[in-house]
Enzyme design. Structure first.
Site, PDB file in Angstrom:
ATOM      1  N   ARG A   1       0.839  -1.210   0.000  1.00 22.86           N
ATOM      2  CA  ARG A   1       0.000   0.000   0.000  1.00 22.86           C
ATOM      3  C   ARG A   1       0.871   1.256   0.000  1.00 22.86           C
ATOM      4  O   ARG A   1       0.538   2.255  -0.655  1.00 22.86           O
ATOM      5  CB  ARG A   1      -0.947  -0.029   1.186  1.00 22.86           C
ATOM      6  CG  ARG A   1      -1.964  -1.185   1.088  1.00 22.86           C
ATOM      7  CD  ARG A   1      -2.875  -1.242   2.265  1.00 22.86           C
ATOM      8  NE  ARG A   1      -3.739  -0.064   2.321  1.00 22.86           N
ATOM      9  CZ  ARG A   1      -4.381   0.299   3.439  1.00 22.86           C
ATOM     10  NH1 ARG A   1      -4.216  -0.397   4.552  1.00 22.86           N
ATOM     11  NH2 ARG A   1      -5.158   1.369   3.431  1.00 22.86           N
TER      12      ARG A   1
ATOM     13  N   HIS B   1      -6.830   7.102  11.836  1.00 31.16           N
ATOM     14  CA  HIS B   1      -6.418   5.690  11.770  1.00 31.16           C
ATOM     15  C   HIS B   1      -4.950   5.519  11.394  1.00 31.16           C
ATOM     16  O   HIS B   1      -4.523   4.443  10.958  1.00 31.16           O
ATOM     17  CB  HIS B   1      -7.328   4.930  10.791  1.00 31.16           C
ATOM     18  CG  HIS B   1      -8.754   4.880  11.239  1.00 31.16           C
ATOM     19  ND1 HIS B   1      -9.792   4.615  10.391  1.00 31.16           N
ATOM     20  CD2 HIS B   1      -9.308   5.072  12.466  1.00 31.16           C
ATOM     21  CE1 HIS B   1     -10.931   4.646  11.080  1.00 31.16           C
ATOM     22  NE2 HIS B   1     -10.672   4.919  12.326  1.00 31.16           N
TER      23      HIS B   1
ATOM     24  N   GLY C   1     -17.459   9.899   1.477  1.00 29.80           N
ATOM     25  CA  GLY C   1     -16.886   8.604   1.149  1.00 29.80           C
ATOM     26  C   GLY C   1     -16.577   7.685   2.309  1.00 29.80           C
ATOM     27  O   GLY C   1     -15.512   7.072   2.344  1.00 29.80           O
ATOM     28  N   THR C   2     -17.495   7.570   3.251  1.00 29.19           N
ATOM     29  CA  THR C   2     -17.322   6.597   4.322  1.00 29.19           C
ATOM     30  C   THR C   2     -18.618   5.810   4.533  1.00 29.19           C
ATOM     31  O   THR C   2     -19.703   6.385   4.465  1.00 29.19           O
ATOM     32  CB  THR C   2     -16.883   7.245   5.648  1.00 29.19           C
ATOM     33  OG1 THR C   2     -16.808   6.225   6.654  1.00 29.19           O
ATOM     34  CG2 THR C   2     -17.832   8.343   6.100  1.00 29.19           C
TER      35      THR C   2
ATOM     36  N   GLN D   1     -10.182   9.170   7.970  1.00 34.85           N
ATOM     37  CA  GLN D   1      -9.928   7.786   8.353  1.00 34.85           C
ATOM     38  C   GLN D   1      -8.850   7.193   7.443  1.00 34.85           C
ATOM     39  O   GLN D   1      -8.366   6.099   7.681  1.00 34.85           O
ATOM     40  CB  GLN D   1     -11.228   6.978   8.241  1.00 34.85           C
ATOM     41  CG  GLN D   1     -12.331   7.451   9.163  1.00 34.85           C
ATOM     42  CD  GLN D   1     -13.659   6.767   8.874  1.00 34.85           C
ATOM     43  OE1 GLN D   1     -13.883   5.648   9.302  1.00 34.85           O
ATOM     44  NE2 GLN D   1     -14.495   7.412   8.083  1.00 34.85           N
ATOM     45  N   ASN D   2      -8.503   7.937   6.399  1.00 39.88           N
ATOM     46  CA  ASN D   2      -7.557   7.435   5.405  1.00 39.88           C
ATOM     47  C   ASN D   2      -6.115   7.549   5.903  1.00 39.88           C
ATOM     48  O   ASN D   2      -5.775   8.497   6.617  1.00 39.88           O
ATOM     49  CB  ASN D   2      -7.738   8.187   4.085  1.00 39.88           C
ATOM     50  CG  ASN D   2      -9.142   7.995   3.547  1.00 39.88           C
ATOM     51  OD1 ASN D   2      -9.866   7.105   3.975  1.00 39.88           O
ATOM     52  ND2 ASN D   2      -9.544   8.860   2.625  1.00 39.88           N
ATOM     53  N   VAL D   3      -5.306   6.578   5.506  1.00 39.22           N
ATOM     54  CA  VAL D   3      -3.897   6.574   5.917  1.00 39.22           C
ATOM     55  C   VAL D   3      -2.999   7.089   4.785  1.00 39.22           C
ATOM     56  O   VAL D   3      -1.783   7.126   4.931  1.00 39.22           O
ATOM     57  CB  VAL D   3      -3.486   5.142   6.353  1.00 39.22           C
ATOM     58  CG1 VAL D   3      -4.244   4.735   7.614  1.00 39.22           C
ATOM     59  CG2 VAL D   3      -3.683   4.118   5.237  1.00 39.22           C
ATOM     60  N   ASP D   4      -3.617   7.495   3.657  1.00 44.43           N
ATOM     61  CA  ASP D   4      -2.826   8.078   2.566  1.00 44.43           C
ATOM     62  C   ASP D   4      -2.567   9.561   2.858  1.00 44.43           C
ATOM     63  O   ASP D   4      -3.171  10.131   3.771  1.00 44.43           O
ATOM     64  CB  ASP D   4      -3.546   7.903   1.223  1.00 44.43           C
ATOM     65  CG  ASP D   4      -4.888   8.644   1.158  1.00 44.43           C
ATOM     66  OD1 ASP D   4      -5.926   8.007   0.884  1.00 44.43           O
ATOM     67  OD2 ASP D   4      -4.895   9.882   1.409  1.00 44.43           O
TER      68      ASP D   4
HETATM   69  N1  APR Z   1     -16.680   8.919  -4.082  1.00 44.66           N
HETATM   70  C1  APR Z   1     -17.263   8.958  -2.833  1.00 44.66           C
HETATM   71  N2  APR Z   1     -17.546   7.854  -2.097  1.00 44.66           N
HETATM   72  C2  APR Z   1     -17.261   6.652  -2.667  1.00 44.66           C
HETATM   73  C3  APR Z   1     -16.671   6.526  -3.960  1.00 44.66           C
HETATM   74  C4  APR Z   1     -16.379   7.741  -4.665  1.00 44.66           C
HETATM   75  N3  APR Z   1     -15.811   7.747  -5.885  1.00 44.66           N
HETATM   76  N4  APR Z   1     -16.503   5.201  -4.220  1.00 44.66           N
HETATM   77  C5  APR Z   1     -16.988   4.518  -3.136  1.00 44.66           C
HETATM   78  N5  APR Z   1     -17.445   5.391  -2.211  1.00 44.66           N
HETATM   79  C6  APR Z   1     -18.028   5.120  -0.899  1.00 44.66           C
HETATM   80  C7  APR Z   1     -18.747   3.786  -0.750  1.00 44.66           C
HETATM   81  O1  APR Z   1     -20.092   3.868  -1.180  1.00 44.66           O
HETATM   82  C8  APR Z   1     -18.643   3.543   0.757  1.00 44.66           C
HETATM   83  O2  APR Z   1     -19.753   4.103   1.450  1.00 44.66           O
HETATM   84  O3  APR Z   1     -16.980   5.084   0.025  1.00 44.66           O
HETATM   85  C9  APR Z   1     -17.371   4.310   1.156  1.00 44.66           C
HETATM   86  C10 APR Z   1     -16.184   3.412   1.507  1.00 44.66           C
HETATM   87  O4  APR Z   1     -16.521   2.689   2.662  1.00 44.66           O
HETATM   88  P1  APR Z   1     -15.432   1.706   3.330  1.00 44.66           P
HETATM   89  O5  APR Z   1     -14.787   0.920   2.275  1.00 44.66           O
HETATM   90  O6  APR Z   1     -16.124   1.009   4.438  1.00 44.66           O
HETATM   91  O7  APR Z   1     -14.316   2.713   3.887  1.00 44.66           O
HETATM   92  P2  APR Z   1     -14.325   3.577   5.235  1.00 44.66           P
HETATM   93  O8  APR Z   1     -15.698   3.978   5.650  1.00 44.66           O
HETATM   94  O9  APR Z   1     -13.338   4.660   5.053  1.00 44.66           O
HETATM   95  O10 APR Z   1     -13.731   2.509   6.279  1.00 44.66           O
HETATM   96  C11 APR Z   1     -13.486   2.937   7.589  1.00 44.66           C
HETATM   97  O11 APR Z   1     -12.475   0.826   8.118  1.00 44.66           O
HETATM   98  O12 APR Z   1     -11.235  -0.808   7.216  1.00 44.66           O
HETATM   99  C12 APR Z   1     -11.199   0.193   8.132  1.00 44.66           C
HETATM  100  O13 APR Z   1      -9.431   1.497   8.991  1.00 44.66           O
HETATM  101  C13 APR Z   1     -10.146   1.237   7.838  1.00 44.66           C
HETATM  102  O14 APR Z   1     -10.345   3.652   7.836  1.00 44.66           O
HETATM  103  C14 APR Z   1     -10.977   2.461   7.439  1.00 44.66           C
HETATM  104  C15 APR Z   1     -12.279   2.232   8.169  1.00 44.66           C
END
Ligand code: APR
Length: 231
Positions: free
Chosen positions: A56, A104, A169-170, A86-89
């Protein structure tokens, strides 16, 4: 200037080419989360965990901030912006955002396995035998499942001061990050941007949902905020 707090998740970086976690093609489709993102996984198979984060980290150098990152950074002239991610980038920072809090952890940092305050910048592969200044093995500076979230209090403090909250985007499935939305002052405007919004708008009095990708949703948000500033 009004305080605008932005809570972002993996969807924020999806258009930069970084997989999300729980979407159909998400990272957790290909990996057992407890094997690569938990203290137990680290003790059971350190090489698997090191390899996961090394891949990654390497990928980070092949991607760049997308339009949504850049638009948020440009808003800094009109609002005091705090990004809680929540992103690590490092894409928020690379797009010019000044106030970025990583809930995170960060891929470009590592820390000591015996002293969590010994944190170092790191761009290459992390290997067994890479040690901190006190001789302990280094590990990725990432908050794994089951671990405390050291920046939570600071994040709550910022959220309580928000005049506007933006969520991008979460999936709102991971706590305590998903609980931050409940620390806002009454009736402040909330903008929720996600193509598959996982929030019950009946729970919030003043919410606008853009069921869009980050790049399109943030563009609409900026237009909306600019209109409000004109009024
Ligand atoms: N633009 C906006 N949102 C998007 C896009 C996009 N182009 N593509 C996907 N999404 C949305 C999805 O619909 C979903 O609701 O982004 C969200 C991603 O959700 P997750 O994959 O669950 O990611 P996240 O909520 O950041 O996860 C939280 O979980 O795995 C752990 O530590 C990790 O920080 C992470 C935490």
């Amino acid at each position: 200037m009004k305080n605008l707090v932005v809570l972002t998740g993996a969807g924020m970086s999806a258009e930069s080419g970084i997989q999300t976690f729980r979407d159909a093609d998400g990272l957790w489709e290909g990996y057992d989360v407890m094997e690569v993102a938990s203290p137990q996984g680290w003790y059971k198979n350190r090489e698997l965990v090191l390899d996961f984060y090394n891949q990654r980290r390497k990928q980070l150098f092949a991607v760049k901030p997308n339009k949504a990152h850049l638009l948020l950074a440009q808003l800094q002239g009109k609002f005091h912006i705090d990004i809680i991610t929540q992103n690590v980038d490092d894409l928020h920072e690379r797009s010019g955002s000044k106030n970025v809090l990583h809930l995170h952890g960060e891929l470009l940092k590592v820390r000591s396995t015996t002293n969590e305050n010994l944190i170092y910048s790191w761009t290459g592969d992390l290997k067994t035998g890479d040690k901190c200044e006190t001789g302990s093995q280094l590990r990725p500076h990432i908050v794994w499942f089951g671990e405390a979230v050291p920046m939570l209090d600071k994040a709550i403090e910022l959220t309580k001061k928000a005049d506007i909250l933006v969520v991008i985007g979460t999936s709102m499935q991971v706590y305590p990050a998903a609980s931050l939305i409940h620390y806002i002052k009454d009736n402040i405007p909330i903008y929720f941007i996600d193509p598959k919004p996982s929030i019950n708008q009946n729970n919030f009095s003043n919410i606008t949902i853009y069921a869009e990708k980050a790049s399109d949703g943030v563009e609409k948000l900026v237009q909306n905020l600019n209109n409000e500033l004109m009024c």
